[in-house]
Design a protein around this motif. Structure first.
Motif, PDB file in Angstrom:
ATOM      1  N   TRP A  36       0.788  -1.231   0.000  1.00  0.00           N
ATOM      2  CA  TRP A  36       0.000   0.000   0.000  1.00  0.00           C
ATOM      3  C   TRP A  36       0.820   1.280   0.000  1.00  0.00           C
ATOM      4  O   TRP A  36       0.310   2.335  -0.369  1.00  0.00           O
ATOM      5  N   ARG A  37       2.094   1.198   0.436  1.00  0.00           N
ATOM      6  CA  ARG A  37       2.911   2.409   0.517  1.00  0.00           C
ATOM      7  C   ARG A  37       4.222   2.289  -0.259  1.00  0.00           C
ATOM      8  O   ARG A  37       5.046   3.189  -0.216  1.00  0.00           O
ATOM      9  N   ASN A  38       4.420   1.166  -0.925  1.00  0.00           N
ATOM     10  CA  ASN A  38       5.653   0.920  -1.681  1.00  0.00           C
ATOM     11  C   ASN A  38       6.903   1.056  -0.817  1.00  0.00           C
ATOM     12  O   ASN A  38       7.944   1.503  -1.291  1.00  0.00           O
ATOM     13  N   LYS A  39       6.777   0.662   0.451  1.00  0.00           N
ATOM     14  CA  LYS A  39       7.913   0.681   1.381  1.00  0.00           C
ATOM     15  C   LYS A  39       8.052  -0.735   1.928  1.00  0.00           C
ATOM     16  O   LYS A  39       7.274  -1.152   2.783  1.00  0.00           O
ATOM     17  N   ASP A  40       9.042  -1.464   1.426  1.00  0.00           N
ATOM     18  CA  ASP A  40       9.204  -2.875   1.758  1.00  0.00           C
ATOM     19  C   ASP A  40       9.985  -3.042   3.060  1.00  0.00           C
ATOM     20  O   ASP A  40      11.116  -3.537   3.073  1.00  0.00           O
ATOM     21  N   THR A  58       6.889  -1.203   9.780  1.00  0.00           N
ATOM     22  CA  THR A  58       6.751   0.093  10.441  1.00  0.00           C
ATOM     23  C   THR A  58       5.921  -0.135  11.695  1.00  0.00           C
ATOM     24  O   THR A  58       5.380  -1.230  11.888  1.00  0.00           O
ATOM     25  N   ASN A  59       5.803   0.864  12.531  1.00  0.00           N
ATOM     26  CA  ASN A  59       5.126   0.664  13.812  1.00  0.00           C
ATOM     27  C   ASN A  59       3.607   0.589  13.692  1.00  0.00           C
ATOM     28  O   ASN A  59       2.969  -0.268  14.278  1.00  0.00           O
ATOM     29  N   VAL A  60       2.995   1.511  12.951  1.00  0.00           N
ATOM     30  CA  VAL A  60       1.541   1.532  12.804  1.00  0.00           C
ATOM     31  C   VAL A  60       1.187   1.946  11.382  1.00  0.00           C
ATOM     32  O   VAL A  60       1.850   2.799  10.797  1.00  0.00           O
ATOM     33  N   LEU A  61       0.159   1.317  10.859  1.00  0.00           N
ATOM     34  CA  LEU A  61      -0.415   1.704   9.577  1.00  0.00           C
ATOM     35  C   LEU A  61      -1.870   2.075   9.806  1.00  0.00           C
ATOM     36  O   LEU A  61      -2.565   1.416  10.587  1.00  0.00           O
TER      37      LEU A  61
END
Length: 175
Positions: free
Chosen positions: A74-78, A81-84
């Motif tokens: 969904w964010r193109n960051k593989d 992270t802590n929270v989406l």
């Protein structure tokens, strides 16, 4: 109106909790649904959401692998992270939510690492992330300094309402 007859605040705020990573049960947070509700309601209160709101959100407590997959898709960051936060509809700050608010997803291992690195209690950091994510669902963001400052102020106030110190006091940058 008789205060005893009044319905509790945020009675119409439904939280659907999913625990996908069993480590959340061992994290010392007690009743996970009550824990999530405490922080979500604090964020809603500080964001000015009327306490008679009728809306639903989901909170998924999972691990790094699941969050990494969502973050990549969904964010193109593989990376984890802590929270989406996934709002059903983009709200403007102060806009009343509809019947479905959105989804919050927290990654236990990342929350644990960050809490340890920042010398914070896991419960306080996880709670902060629930507040942070809820504010995103309510239309707040930290895209620029002005919006970041406004969002941080709400987070600080919501956490202070719950007896938790300013999470940004020693933090080098925005979440």
């Amino acid at each position: 109106m008789d205060l005893a007859a009044r319905s509790p605040a945020y009675e119409g705020l439904a939280i659907e909790l999913a625990v996908e990573d069993e480590g959340w049960h061992d994290a010392g947070l007690g009743d996970l649904e009550a824990f999530a509700r405490r922080f979500v309601e604090a964020a809603a209160r500080r964001a000015g959401v009327p306490d008679d709101v009728e809306t639903e959100l989901s909170v998924t407590l999972t691990g790094d692998a699941a969050v990494q997959a969502l973050n990549a898709e969904w964010r193109n960051k593989d990376r984890p992270t802590n929270v989406l936060s996934f709002p059903i509809r983009q709200l403007q700050p102060g806009e009343r939510p509809g019947p479905l608010l959105g989804d919050l997803v927290l990654a236990r291992e990342t929350v644990e690492r960050e809490a340890a690195a920042e010398d914070k209690r896991f419960a306080d950091h996880a709670g902060h992330l629930l507040v942070h994510g809820m504010l995103h669902l309510l239309g707040h963001d930290h895209i620029d300094d002005e919006t970041a400052d406004a969002m941080e102020a709400l987070e600080i106030e919501a956490l202070a309402d719950l007896g938790i110190a300013d999470p940004y006091a020693d933090a080098p940058e925005h979440l």
